[in-house]
Design an enzyme around this catalytic site. Structure first.
Site, mmCIF file in Angstrom:
data_model
loop_
_atom_site.group_PDB
_atom_site.id
_atom_site.type_symbol
_atom_site.label_atom_id
_atom_site.label_comp_id
_atom_site.label_asym_id
_atom_site.label_seq_id
_atom_site.Cartn_x
_atom_site.Cartn_y
_atom_site.Cartn_z
ATOM 1 N N LYS A 198 -8.370 2.124 0.759
ATOM 2 C CA LYS A 198 -8.479 1.165 1.866
ATOM 3 C C LYS A 198 -9.288 1.774 3.015
ATOM 4 O O LYS A 198 -10.128 1.104 3.612
ATOM 5 C CB LYS A 198 -7.079 0.732 2.345
ATOM 6 C CG LYS A 198 -6.401 -0.206 1.342
ATOM 7 C CD LYS A 198 -4.939 -0.491 1.653
ATOM 8 C CE LYS A 198 -4.313 -1.291 0.509
ATOM 9 N NZ LYS A 198 -2.896 -1.601 0.690
ATOM 10 N N GLN A 248 2.050 0.271 4.134
ATOM 11 C CA GLN A 248 1.943 0.381 2.671
ATOM 12 C C GLN A 248 3.330 0.367 2.028
ATOM 13 O O GLN A 248 4.232 1.083 2.458
ATOM 14 C CB GLN A 248 1.179 1.668 2.303
ATOM 15 C CG GLN A 248 0.857 1.809 0.826
ATOM 16 C CD GLN A 248 -0.128 0.764 0.302
ATOM 17 O OE1 GLN A 248 -0.961 0.240 1.030
ATOM 18 N NE2 GLN A 248 -0.006 0.440 -0.972
ATOM 19 N N ASP A 268 -2.083 -8.269 5.606
ATOM 20 C CA ASP A 268 -1.568 -8.344 4.226
ATOM 21 C C ASP A 268 -1.106 -9.765 3.887
ATOM 22 O O ASP A 268 -0.942 -10.104 2.716
ATOM 23 C CB ASP A 268 -0.351 -7.412 4.063
ATOM 24 C CG ASP A 268 -0.701 -6.093 3.399
ATOM 25 O OD1 ASP A 268 -1.694 -6.060 2.627
ATOM 26 O OD2 ASP A 268 0.014 -5.103 3.628
HETATM 27 N N1 GUN Z 1 1.658 -1.885 -2.226
HETATM 28 C C1 GUN Z 1 1.059 -2.377 -3.332
HETATM 29 N N2 GUN Z 1 0.184 -3.365 -2.989
HETATM 30 C C2 GUN Z 1 0.253 -3.488 -1.653
HETATM 31 C C3 GUN Z 1 -0.412 -4.323 -0.711
HETATM 32 O O1 GUN Z 1 -1.232 -5.182 -1.033
HETATM 33 N N3 GUN Z 1 -0.078 -4.131 0.599
HETATM 34 C C4 GUN Z 1 0.830 -3.212 0.991
HETATM 35 N N4 GUN Z 1 1.102 -3.117 2.291
HETATM 36 N N5 GUN Z 1 1.470 -2.419 0.137
HETATM 37 C C5 GUN Z 1 1.174 -2.559 -1.170
#
Ligand code: GUN
Length: 292
Positions: A52, A96, A119
């Site tokens: 990211k 996350q 998100d």
């Molecule tokens: N863990 C796995 N996929 C995601 C996601 O798209 N966002 C977040 N915040 N955590 C994750």
């Protein structure tokens, strides 16, 4: 059969975002800023967050990574979320997942200011998405819509079967595929308890597999010409790989692909689109596109 190239599509979108960001900045506007909170040292989460941050660089965004050990208390984490909510330099942020067991993920998600929830996990964004209002749409379903759109795959009036009912993929995907402004399709959701799963799949024009079982969708479950979107990413042991594993989708690709008009590979299909959609949401946050 045509392969849907998520890697290439994601690269194209990131280049489009970068161009728009440079345009905004050259006109004196603010460079979008994404912050990420990472708790602990989960291998998968480390990789996702690293990717990211790299994607932010590729898009010309500012990024901030906040790391905490997994003994952080829920109260401390909620205080960090509050700081980001109040930090005017941060346009959007993510926490996350998964979080350590002593912390309520739902509580943390609901503590995020929905206007910065890139998100799209906050109930306000989930609810607004369900009734077709402007909002952050979570990355995986948004990425699938974008692939269908960019490959000009007709969805209106088609029969779409979604395998899986998770909050992150199955449920939002069903909401979006049924809405007039997105899929405009006839949607059926099947899951591990569905008695008529195979019959439903055999009638489907589009199948979105997000059931989390490697190679679940077999050739005798699909009709010729079907469009298959594979969301599965199970790690299976593979001694020939440096990492010791490979990613296996929810589709028996080798046998299903010859029957398809379009299919996404794993890896290189839906996966690369996911982070890219987080970047699109961050761009929207920077532009105050959905919320002022
Ligand atoms: N863990 C796995 N996929 C995601 C996601 O798209 N966002 C977040 N915040 N955590 C994750």
């Amino acid at each position: 059969m045509e392969l849907i190239d998520g890697k290439q599509t994601a690269a194209t979108i990131k280049a489009e975002i970068k161009k728009e960001v440079e345009d905004i900045v050259s006109k004196g506007g603010k460079r979008p800023h994404l912050a990420a909170i990472l708790v602990g040292h989960d291998g998968g989460s480390e990789t996702y967050v690293r990717n990211k941050v790299l994607a932010c660089e590729a898009c010309g965004f500012q990024s901030t990574l906040l790391r905490f050990e997994d003994d952080i208390t829920e109260e401390q984490l909620l205080a960090e979320v509050d700081k980001l909510n109040k930090d005017a330099s941060v346009d959007g942020f993510i926490v996350q997942l998964p979080l350590p067991k002593h912390i309520s993920e739902q509580k943390v998600i609901e503590a995020i200011d929905y206007k910065k929830d890139v998100d799209g996990f906050h109930p306000i964004n989930v609810g607004r998405m369900a009734i077709g209002l402007p909002c952050y749409i979570s990355a995986t379903p948004k990425g699938i819509l974008e692939l269908l759109r960019r490959y000009e795959i007709p969805t209106s009036g088609k029969k779409c079967v979604i395998l899986g009912r998770s909050n992150i993929v199955g449920k939002p995907m069903a909401q979006l595929m049924m809405q007039k402004q997105f899929g405009d399709a006839t949607v059926t959701v099947c899951h591990s308890r569905s008695k008529t799963l195979k019959e439903e799949c055999l009638q489907a024009d589009i199948i979105i597999a997000a059931i989390g079982q490697p190679a679940f969708l077999k050739a005798d479950m699909v009709k010729k010409g079907v469009v298959v979107i594979d969301v599965g990413t199970t790690r299976v042991p593979d001694a020939t790989k440096k990492s010791g594993f490979r990613l296996q989708g929810d589709v028996d690709f080798e046998n299903v692909a010859p029957l398809c008009s379009y299919i996404t590979p794993v890896p290189g299909g839906v996966g690369p689109m996911t982070i890219c959609m987080l970047m699109l949401n961050t761009l929207a946050a920077g532009k105050k596109m959905y919320y002022s």
